[in-house]
Design a protein around this motif. Structure first.
Motif, PDB file in Angstrom:
ATOM      1  N   LYS A 272       1.041  -1.082   0.163  1.00  0.00           N
ATOM      2  CA  LYS A 272       0.001   0.087   0.045  1.00  0.00           C
ATOM      3  C   LYS A 272       0.935   1.354  -0.032  1.00  0.00           C
ATOM      4  O   LYS A 272       1.750   1.388   0.920  1.00  0.00           O
ATOM      5  CB  LYS A 272      -0.905  -0.010   1.253  1.00  0.00           C
ATOM      6  CG  LYS A 272      -2.026  -1.324   1.337  1.00  0.00           C
ATOM      7  CD  LYS A 272      -2.874  -1.149   2.374  1.00  0.00           C
ATOM      8  CE  LYS A 272      -3.986  -2.248   2.165  1.00  0.00           C
ATOM      9  NZ  LYS A 272      -5.000  -2.177   3.525  1.00  0.00           N
ATOM     10  N   ILE A 273       0.680   2.122  -0.914  1.00  0.00           N
ATOM     11  CA  ILE A 273       1.675   3.132  -1.217  1.00  0.00           C
ATOM     12  C   ILE A 273       0.851   4.411  -0.943  1.00  0.00           C
ATOM     13  O   ILE A 273      -0.227   4.849  -1.832  1.00  0.00           O
ATOM     14  CB  ILE A 273       2.280   3.062  -2.634  1.00  0.00           C
ATOM     15  CG1 ILE A 273       3.058   1.762  -2.862  1.00  0.00           C
ATOM     16  CG2 ILE A 273       3.289   4.213  -2.860  1.00  0.00           C
ATOM     17  CD1 ILE A 273       3.254   1.753  -4.304  1.00  0.00           C
ATOM     18  N   THR A 274       1.409   5.307  -0.269  1.00  0.00           N
ATOM     19  CA  THR A 274       0.906   6.739  -0.165  1.00  0.00           C
ATOM     20  C   THR A 274       1.990   7.742  -0.676  1.00  0.00           C
ATOM     21  O   THR A 274       2.889   7.671  -0.180  1.00  0.00           O
ATOM     22  CB  THR A 274       0.532   7.247   1.357  1.00  0.00           C
ATOM     23  OG1 THR A 274      -0.624   6.023   1.721  1.00  0.00           O
ATOM     24  CG2 THR A 274      -0.176   8.581   1.470  1.00  0.00           C
ATOM     25  N   THR A 281      -4.121   6.822  -1.828  1.00  0.00           N
ATOM     26  CA  THR A 281      -3.426   5.617  -1.508  1.00  0.00           C
ATOM     27  C   THR A 281      -3.777   4.557  -2.554  1.00  0.00           C
ATOM     28  O   THR A 281      -4.681   4.526  -3.014  1.00  0.00           O
ATOM     29  CB  THR A 281      -3.762   5.165  -0.184  1.00  0.00           C
ATOM     30  OG1 THR A 281      -3.718   5.842   1.060  1.00  0.00           O
ATOM     31  CG2 THR A 281      -2.937   3.740   0.180  1.00  0.00           C
ATOM     32  N   SER A 282      -2.491   4.066  -2.978  1.00  0.00           N
ATOM     33  CA  SER A 282      -2.563   3.013  -3.991  1.00  0.00           C
ATOM     34  C   SER A 282      -2.170   1.701  -3.512  1.00  0.00           C
ATOM     35  O   SER A 282      -1.327   1.651  -2.587  1.00  0.00           O
ATOM     36  CB  SER A 282      -2.014   3.297  -5.415  1.00  0.00           C
ATOM     37  OG  SER A 282      -0.628   3.584  -5.165  1.00  0.00           O
ATOM     38  N   GLU A 283      -2.681   0.618  -4.201  1.00  0.00           N
ATOM     39  CA  GLU A 283      -2.255  -0.724  -3.751  1.00  0.00           C
ATOM     40  C   GLU A 283      -1.813  -1.479  -4.801  1.00  0.00           C
ATOM     41  O   GLU A 283      -2.610  -1.563  -6.033  1.00  0.00           O
ATOM     42  CB  GLU A 283      -3.382  -1.588  -3.116  1.00  0.00           C
ATOM     43  CG  GLU A 283      -3.203  -2.772  -2.450  1.00  0.00           C
ATOM     44  CD  GLU A 283      -4.439  -3.100  -1.690  1.00  0.00           C
ATOM     45  OE1 GLU A 283      -4.801  -4.428  -2.184  1.00  0.00           O
ATOM     46  OE2 GLU A 283      -4.721  -2.737  -0.484  1.00  0.00           O
ATOM     47  N   PRO A 313       8.030   7.200  -1.813  1.00  0.00           N
ATOM     48  CA  PRO A 313       6.547   7.031  -1.218  1.00  0.00           C
ATOM     49  C   PRO A 313       6.636   6.466   0.080  1.00  0.00           C
ATOM     50  O   PRO A 313       7.716   6.184   0.581  1.00  0.00           O
ATOM     51  CB  PRO A 313       5.948   6.038  -2.085  1.00  0.00           C
ATOM     52  CG  PRO A 313       7.176   5.189  -2.552  1.00  0.00           C
ATOM     53  CD  PRO A 313       8.395   5.906  -2.589  1.00  0.00           C
ATOM     54  N   ASP A 314       5.723   6.628   0.826  1.00  0.00           N
ATOM     55  CA  ASP A 314       5.445   5.791   2.225  1.00  0.00           C
ATOM     56  C   ASP A 314       4.615   4.423   1.599  1.00  0.00           C
ATOM     57  O   ASP A 314       3.858   4.735   0.851  1.00  0.00           O
ATOM     58  CB  ASP A 314       4.725   6.635   3.086  1.00  0.00           C
ATOM     59  CG  ASP A 314       5.208   7.878   3.372  1.00  0.00           C
ATOM     60  OD1 ASP A 314       6.410   7.939   3.459  1.00  0.00           O
ATOM     61  OD2 ASP A 314       4.589   9.010   3.715  1.00  0.00           O
ATOM     62  N   TYR A 315       5.170   3.514   2.329  1.00  0.00           N
ATOM     63  CA  TYR A 315       4.573   2.293   2.178  1.00  0.00           C
ATOM     64  C   TYR A 315       4.223   1.125   3.026  1.00  0.00           C
ATOM     65  O   TYR A 315       4.819   1.413   4.176  1.00  0.00           O
ATOM     66  CB  TYR A 315       5.322   1.486   0.943  1.00  0.00           C
ATOM     67  CG  TYR A 315       6.631   1.382   1.210  1.00  0.00           C
ATOM     68  CD1 TYR A 315       7.097   0.269   1.913  1.00  0.00           C
ATOM     69  CD2 TYR A 315       7.696   2.414   1.009  1.00  0.00           C
ATOM     70  CE1 TYR A 315       8.318   0.156   2.360  1.00  0.00           C
ATOM     71  CE2 TYR A 315       8.958   2.268   1.347  1.00  0.00           C
ATOM     72  CZ  TYR A 315       9.441   1.202   1.990  1.00  0.00           C
ATOM     73  OH  TYR A 315      10.786   0.746   2.517  1.00  0.00           O
ATOM     74  N   LYS A 316       3.370   0.423   3.120  1.00  0.00           N
ATOM     75  CA  LYS A 316       3.223  -0.558   4.077  1.00  0.00           C
ATOM     76  C   LYS A 316       3.120  -1.936   3.223  1.00  0.00           C
ATOM     77  O   LYS A 316       2.215  -1.853   2.086  1.00  0.00           O
ATOM     78  CB  LYS A 316       1.829  -0.294   4.814  1.00  0.00           C
ATOM     79  CG  LYS A 316       1.616   0.811   5.716  1.00  0.00           C
ATOM     80  CD  LYS A 316       0.457   1.005   6.469  1.00  0.00           C
ATOM     81  CE  LYS A 316       0.385   2.155   7.541  1.00  0.00           C
ATOM     82  NZ  LYS A 316      -0.745   2.382   8.097  1.00  0.00           N
TER      83      LYS A 316
END
Length: 324
Positions: A272-274, A281-283, A313-316
Protein backbone atom coordinates in the motif's frame (compact mmCIF):
# COMPACT_ATOMS: atom_id res chain seq x y z
CA UNK A 1 35.60 -148.05 7.19
CA UNK A 2 37.80 -147.93 4.18
CA UNK A 3 39.67 -144.79 3.20
CA UNK A 4 38.51 -145.16 -0.42
CA UNK A 5 34.91 -145.31 -1.68
CA UNK A 6 33.12 -145.14 -5.05
CA UNK A 7 31.00 -142.19 -6.30
CA UNK A 8 27.38 -143.32 -6.70
CA UNK A 9 26.99 -141.15 -9.84
CA UNK A 10 30.08 -141.91 -11.92
CA UNK A 11 31.78 -144.76 -9.99
CA UNK A 12 35.03 -142.84 -9.55
CA UNK A 13 37.13 -143.85 -6.55
CA UNK A 14 37.46 -140.99 -4.06
CA UNK A 15 39.30 -140.52 -0.78
CA UNK A 16 37.19 -140.56 2.33
CA UNK A 17 36.67 -137.01 3.65
CA UNK A 18 36.74 -134.97 0.40
CA UNK A 19 33.83 -132.63 -0.21
CA UNK A 20 32.93 -133.65 -3.78
CA UNK A 21 33.71 -136.19 -6.46
CA UNK A 22 36.95 -135.41 -8.24
CA UNK A 23 35.45 -136.60 -11.51
CA UNK A 24 31.79 -135.48 -11.75
CA UNK A 25 31.75 -132.85 -8.95
CA UNK A 26 28.89 -134.44 -7.02
CA UNK A 27 28.89 -133.29 -3.42
CA UNK A 28 29.31 -136.01 -0.78
CA UNK A 29 27.39 -136.19 2.46
CA UNK A 30 28.82 -137.79 5.62
CA UNK A 31 27.17 -138.63 8.94
CA UNK A 32 28.28 -137.85 12.46
CA UNK A 33 29.10 -141.22 14.14
CA UNK A 34 27.47 -140.05 17.36
CA UNK A 35 24.11 -138.49 16.30
CA UNK A 36 24.01 -139.32 12.57
CA UNK A 37 23.54 -135.67 11.69
CA UNK A 38 24.76 -134.85 8.16
CA UNK A 39 28.19 -133.22 7.97
CA UNK A 40 30.55 -132.21 5.15
CA UNK A 41 34.01 -133.35 4.45
CA UNK A 42 36.50 -131.32 6.45
CA UNK A 43 34.00 -130.19 9.17
CA UNK A 44 35.68 -129.98 12.58
CA UNK A 45 32.63 -130.50 14.81
CA UNK A 46 29.08 -131.78 14.32
CA UNK A 47 26.57 -129.02 13.83
CA UNK A 48 23.98 -130.79 16.01
CA UNK A 49 25.67 -132.55 18.92
CA UNK A 50 29.01 -130.77 18.92
CA UNK A 51 31.02 -134.01 18.59
CA UNK A 52 34.59 -133.30 17.47
CA UNK A 53 35.17 -134.99 14.11
CA UNK A 54 38.32 -136.77 13.03
CA UNK A 55 39.24 -137.45 9.41
CA UNK A 56 41.77 -139.99 8.14
CA UNK A 57 45.12 -138.73 6.92
CA UNK A 58 45.20 -140.74 3.71
CA UNK A 59 45.69 -144.19 5.27
CA UNK A 60 43.70 -147.30 4.56
CA UNK A 61 41.06 -148.47 7.01
CA UNK A 62 38.28 -147.05 9.03
CA UNK A 63 38.67 -144.46 11.80
CA UNK A 64 35.53 -145.68 13.50
CA UNK A 65 34.29 -142.06 13.80
CA UNK A 66 33.02 -140.90 10.41
CA UNK A 67 30.77 -142.86 8.07
CA UNK A 68 29.92 -142.03 4.50
CA UNK A 69 26.25 -142.07 3.45
CA UNK A 70 26.69 -142.92 -0.22
CA UNK A 71 23.12 -144.08 -0.63
CA UNK A 72 21.49 -140.84 0.55
CA UNK A 73 23.92 -138.22 -0.59
CA UNK A 74 22.36 -135.15 -2.12
CA UNK A 75 18.92 -136.74 -1.77
CA UNK A 76 16.03 -135.45 0.30
CA UNK A 77 14.79 -137.62 3.13
CA UNK A 78 11.18 -138.69 2.78
CA UNK A 79 10.69 -137.67 6.40
CA UNK A 80 11.25 -133.96 5.73
CA UNK A 81 8.54 -133.47 3.06
CA UNK A 82 6.17 -135.62 5.11
CA UNK A 83 6.58 -133.48 8.19
CA UNK A 84 6.23 -130.31 6.06
CA UNK A 85 2.98 -131.59 4.55
CA UNK A 86 1.55 -132.39 7.98
CA UNK A 87 2.39 -128.93 9.34
CA UNK A 88 0.94 -127.20 6.26
CA UNK A 89 -2.29 -129.12 6.66
CA UNK A 90 -2.45 -128.25 10.35
CA UNK A 91 -1.69 -124.55 9.91
CA UNK A 92 -3.35 -123.99 6.52
CA UNK A 93 -6.28 -122.14 8.10
CA UNK A 94 -4.00 -119.27 9.07
CA UNK A 95 -2.06 -119.33 5.82
CA UNK A 96 1.21 -120.54 7.36
CA UNK A 97 3.32 -122.52 4.96
CA UNK A 98 6.37 -124.10 6.49
CA UNK A 99 8.67 -126.23 4.39
CA UNK A 100 11.15 -128.31 6.29
CA UNK A 101 14.06 -129.58 4.27
CA UNK A 102 16.20 -132.03 6.07
CA UNK A 103 19.70 -133.01 5.17
CA UNK A 104 20.14 -130.09 2.79
CA UNK A 105 22.53 -127.20 2.79
CA UNK A 106 20.79 -124.32 4.62
CA UNK A 107 20.26 -121.23 2.52
CA UNK A 108 20.68 -117.60 3.61
CA UNK A 109 18.13 -116.27 6.02
CA UNK A 110 15.45 -114.12 4.51
CA UNK A 111 15.67 -110.50 5.54
CA UNK A 112 12.32 -108.85 6.21
CA UNK A 113 12.30 -105.10 6.33
CA UNK A 114 9.29 -103.33 7.75
CA UNK A 115 8.65 -100.57 5.20
CA UNK A 116 6.01 -97.90 5.90
CA UNK A 117 3.06 -97.98 3.58
CA UNK A 118 3.37 -95.50 0.77
CA UNK A 119 0.58 -92.98 0.63
CA UNK A 120 0.02 -92.34 -3.04
CA UNK A 121 -2.88 -90.00 -2.40
CA UNK A 122 -1.84 -86.44 -3.20
CA UNK A 123 -2.74 -83.72 -0.76
CA UNK A 124 -5.32 -81.44 -2.32
CA UNK A 125 -4.91 -77.74 -1.45
CA UNK A 126 -8.22 -75.89 -1.60
CA UNK A 127 -8.34 -73.00 -4.05
CA UNK A 128 -8.27 -69.46 -2.62
CA UNK A 129 -11.64 -67.98 -3.53
CA UNK A 130 -11.68 -65.02 -1.14
CA UNK A 131 -10.19 -61.55 -1.74
CA UNK A 132 -7.81 -59.94 0.77
CA UNK A 133 -9.23 -58.02 3.73
CA UNK A 134 -8.04 -54.40 3.96
CA UNK A 135 -7.70 -52.64 7.32
CA UNK A 136 -5.86 -49.89 9.23
CA UNK A 137 -5.74 -47.29 6.42
CA UNK A 138 -3.49 -44.38 7.45
CA UNK A 139 -2.56 -41.01 5.89
CA UNK A 140 0.83 -39.77 7.13
CA UNK A 141 3.75 -37.51 6.18
CA UNK A 142 1.42 -34.82 4.82
CA UNK A 143 3.27 -31.91 3.21
CA UNK A 144 2.17 -29.10 0.92
CA UNK A 145 2.31 -31.41 -2.13
CA UNK A 146 2.59 -35.02 -0.96
CA UNK A 147 1.25 -37.64 1.45
CA UNK A 148 1.98 -41.28 2.33
CA UNK A 149 -0.95 -43.71 2.44
CA UNK A 150 -0.51 -47.05 4.22
CA UNK A 151 -2.73 -50.04 5.03
CA UNK A 152 -2.66 -53.70 6.07
CA UNK A 153 -4.09 -56.86 4.44
CA UNK A 154 -4.68 -60.29 5.95
CA UNK A 155 -2.72 -62.02 3.16
CA UNK A 156 0.04 -61.27 0.66
CA UNK A 157 -1.21 -58.91 -2.04
CA UNK A 158 -0.32 -55.95 -4.31
CA UNK A 159 -0.53 -52.20 -3.52
CA UNK A 160 -2.30 -49.43 -5.45
CA UNK A 161 -4.06 -46.12 -4.67
CA UNK A 162 -6.89 -44.49 -6.67
CA UNK A 163 -7.25 -40.76 -5.92
CA UNK A 164 -8.62 -37.45 -7.19
CA UNK A 165 -9.48 -33.93 -6.08
CA UNK A 166 -13.12 -32.88 -5.88
CA UNK A 167 -14.50 -32.61 -9.43
CA UNK A 168 -11.02 -33.51 -10.67
CA UNK A 169 -9.51 -36.24 -12.83
CA UNK A 170 -9.19 -39.66 -11.25
CA UNK A 171 -5.58 -40.81 -10.92
CA UNK A 172 -4.20 -44.28 -10.25
CA UNK A 173 -0.73 -45.01 -8.94
CA UNK A 174 1.40 -47.65 -10.60
CA UNK A 175 0.52 -51.06 -9.20
CA UNK A 176 3.18 -52.38 -6.84
CA UNK A 177 3.28 -56.07 -7.72
CA UNK A 178 5.38 -57.06 -4.71
CA UNK A 179 3.28 -59.37 -2.53
CA UNK A 180 3.20 -57.87 0.98
CA UNK A 181 0.83 -57.53 3.90
CA UNK A 182 1.99 -54.08 5.02
CA UNK A 183 1.44 -51.59 2.19
CA UNK A 184 2.74 -48.03 1.67
CA UNK A 185 2.23 -45.71 -1.33
CA UNK A 186 3.37 -42.08 -1.65
CA UNK A 187 1.35 -39.52 -3.62
CA UNK A 188 3.30 -36.51 -4.93
CA UNK A 189 2.61 -33.39 -6.97
CA UNK A 190 -0.54 -32.55 -4.99
CA UNK A 191 -2.10 -29.10 -4.89
CA UNK A 192 -1.87 -27.24 -1.62
CA UNK A 193 -4.97 -26.48 0.44
CA UNK A 194 -7.03 -29.11 -1.39
CA UNK A 195 -9.29 -31.93 -0.25
CA UNK A 196 -8.52 -35.24 -1.99
CA UNK A 197 -10.57 -38.44 -2.17
CA UNK A 198 -8.89 -41.83 -2.37
CA UNK A 199 -9.33 -45.61 -2.22
CA UNK A 200 -6.74 -48.35 -1.83
CA UNK A 201 -6.69 -51.55 -3.87
CA UNK A 202 -5.00 -54.92 -3.22
CA UNK A 203 -4.99 -58.16 -5.25
CA UNK A 204 -3.88 -61.54 -3.89
CA UNK A 205 -1.98 -64.30 -5.70
CA UNK A 206 -5.21 -65.93 -6.89
CA UNK A 207 -6.27 -62.76 -8.73
CA UNK A 208 -8.99 -61.74 -6.27
CA UNK A 209 -8.94 -58.02 -5.41
CA UNK A 210 -10.46 -55.70 -2.84
CA UNK A 211 -11.03 -51.94 -3.16
CA UNK A 212 -11.52 -50.05 0.11
CA UNK A 213 -14.25 -47.57 0.88
CA UNK A 214 -13.55 -43.95 -0.07
CA UNK A 215 -11.56 -41.79 2.36
CA UNK A 216 -10.21 -38.21 2.26
CA UNK A 217 -7.21 -36.14 3.22
CA UNK A 218 -6.64 -32.35 3.13
CA UNK A 219 -3.31 -30.80 2.18
CA UNK A 220 -4.45 -27.65 4.02
CA UNK A 221 -4.54 -29.51 7.32
CA UNK A 222 -0.97 -30.62 7.51
CA UNK A 223 0.87 -31.07 10.72
CA UNK A 224 2.99 -27.91 10.81
CA UNK A 225 2.46 -24.23 10.13
CA UNK A 226 2.38 -22.46 6.76
CA UNK A 227 3.15 -18.76 7.11
CA UNK A 228 5.18 -15.99 5.47
CA UNK A 229 6.24 -12.50 6.49
CA UNK A 230 8.29 -9.60 5.21
CA UNK A 231 11.87 -10.11 6.28
CA UNK A 232 12.96 -7.42 8.74
CA UNK A 233 14.98 -4.51 7.35
CA UNK A 234 14.73 -5.94 3.86
CA UNK A 235 12.71 -3.10 2.31
CA UNK A 236 14.58 -0.70 0.03
CA UNK A 237 13.80 1.84 -2.62
CA UNK A 238 15.63 1.45 -5.90
CA UNK A 239 15.84 3.86 -8.75
CA UNK A 240 16.25 1.98 -12.00
CA UNK A 241 16.23 3.57 -15.38
CA UNK A 242 13.78 1.89 -17.72
CA UNK A 243 13.92 2.55 -21.43
CA UNK A 244 12.98 6.15 -20.81
CA UNK A 245 12.99 8.18 -17.63
CA UNK A 246 13.47 6.82 -14.16
CA UNK A 247 11.31 4.39 -12.22
CA UNK A 248 11.13 3.76 -8.52
CA UNK A 249 11.06 0.15 -7.25
CA UNK A 250 9.98 -1.00 -3.83
CA UNK A 251 11.89 -4.24 -3.11
CA UNK A 252 12.11 -6.67 -0.23
CA UNK A 253 12.31 -10.26 0.90
CA UNK A 254 9.51 -12.56 1.93
CA UNK A 255 10.48 -15.23 4.49
CA UNK A 256 8.95 -18.64 5.13
CA UNK A 257 8.29 -18.61 8.87
CA UNK A 258 6.37 -21.88 8.91
CA UNK A 259 7.36 -25.51 9.11
CA UNK A 260 6.55 -26.62 5.57
CA UNK A 261 7.68 -25.59 2.08
CA UNK A 262 5.53 -22.93 0.38
CA UNK A 263 5.06 -22.57 -3.37
CA UNK A 264 5.79 -19.06 -4.70
CA UNK A 265 2.53 -19.20 -6.66
CA UNK A 266 0.68 -19.45 -3.33
CA UNK A 267 2.28 -16.33 -1.78
CA UNK A 268 0.76 -12.86 -2.14
CA UNK A 269 2.64 -9.69 -1.16
CA UNK A 270 0.59 -6.49 -1.10
CA UNK A 271 2.15 -3.00 -1.00
CA UNK A 272 0.00 0.00 0.00
CA UNK A 273 1.61 3.21 -1.23
CA UNK A 274 0.91 6.80 -0.17
CA UNK A 275 2.60 9.51 -2.22
CA UNK A 276 3.71 12.47 -0.12
CA UNK A 277 1.54 15.62 -0.55
CA UNK A 278 -1.45 13.63 -1.72
CA UNK A 279 -4.37 12.10 0.09
CA UNK A 280 -4.70 9.09 -2.18
CA UNK A 281 -3.41 5.60 -1.47
CA UNK A 282 -2.66 3.02 -4.12
CA UNK A 283 -2.24 -0.70 -3.70
CA UNK A 284 -0.11 -2.95 -5.84
CA UNK A 285 0.82 -6.62 -5.81
CA UNK A 286 4.48 -7.45 -5.74
CA UNK A 287 6.18 -9.57 -8.37
CA UNK A 288 8.64 -12.38 -7.65
CA UNK A 289 11.79 -13.64 -9.24
CA UNK A 290 10.76 -16.80 -11.12
CA UNK A 291 13.24 -19.14 -9.43
CA UNK A 292 13.18 -21.01 -7.19
CA UNK A 293 9.52 -21.94 -7.35
CA UNK A 294 9.17 -22.69 -3.61
CA UNK A 295 10.54 -21.38 -0.33
CA UNK A 296 11.69 -23.87 2.29
CA UNK A 297 11.23 -23.13 6.01
CA UNK A 298 13.60 -20.35 7.15
CA UNK A 299 14.48 -19.25 3.60
CA UNK A 300 13.67 -15.96 1.82
CA UNK A 301 12.66 -14.93 -1.69
CA UNK A 302 12.93 -11.52 -3.38
CA UNK A 303 9.89 -9.52 -4.49
CA UNK A 304 9.49 -6.06 -6.01
CA UNK A 305 6.87 -3.54 -7.11
CA UNK A 306 7.06 -0.54 -9.44
CA UNK A 307 5.94 2.78 -7.98
CA UNK A 308 4.15 4.92 -10.59
CA UNK A 309 6.35 7.98 -9.91
CA UNK A 310 9.87 8.78 -8.91
CA UNK A 311 9.00 10.38 -5.60
CA UNK A 312 9.96 8.36 -2.55
CA UNK A 313 6.63 6.99 -1.31
CA UNK A 314 5.40 5.90 2.08
CA UNK A 315 4.40 2.25 1.95
CA UNK A 316 3.02 -0.56 4.02
CA UNK A 317 3.82 -4.10 2.96
CA UNK A 318 2.01 -7.30 3.96
CA UNK A 319 2.41 -10.94 2.92
CA UNK A 320 0.16 -13.96 3.21
CA UNK A 321 -0.35 -17.47 1.90
CA UNK A 322 -3.33 -17.67 -0.41
CA UNK A 323 -6.48 -19.46 0.82
CA UNK A 324 -5.32 -19.18 4.40
Amino acid sequence: MQNIFSCQRCGTKNKFGIKSCKSCGMEFQYSCPQCRFPVKGGDIVCGRCGNRLSWPAGTEGSTGQITVNTQKQNKRSWLGPLLGLIIVLLLGSVGAYIVIKLYEKPGPAAIVTNMPATNTKEEVVPADTTPPVISDIQVTSISSDSVVISWVTDELSTSQVIWNAKNGTTNTTQNKEAMVQKHSVELTGLKIKTVFYFKVRSMNQSGHETVSEQKTFDTGKQTGVISVAIAKSSMIIEEKPPLTGVRTYVCGLVENTGELPVEIANIEVTIKITVPGTMGTSEVLALFDPYPTAINPGETHKFYAVVPNNTNPDYKVSARVLDQ
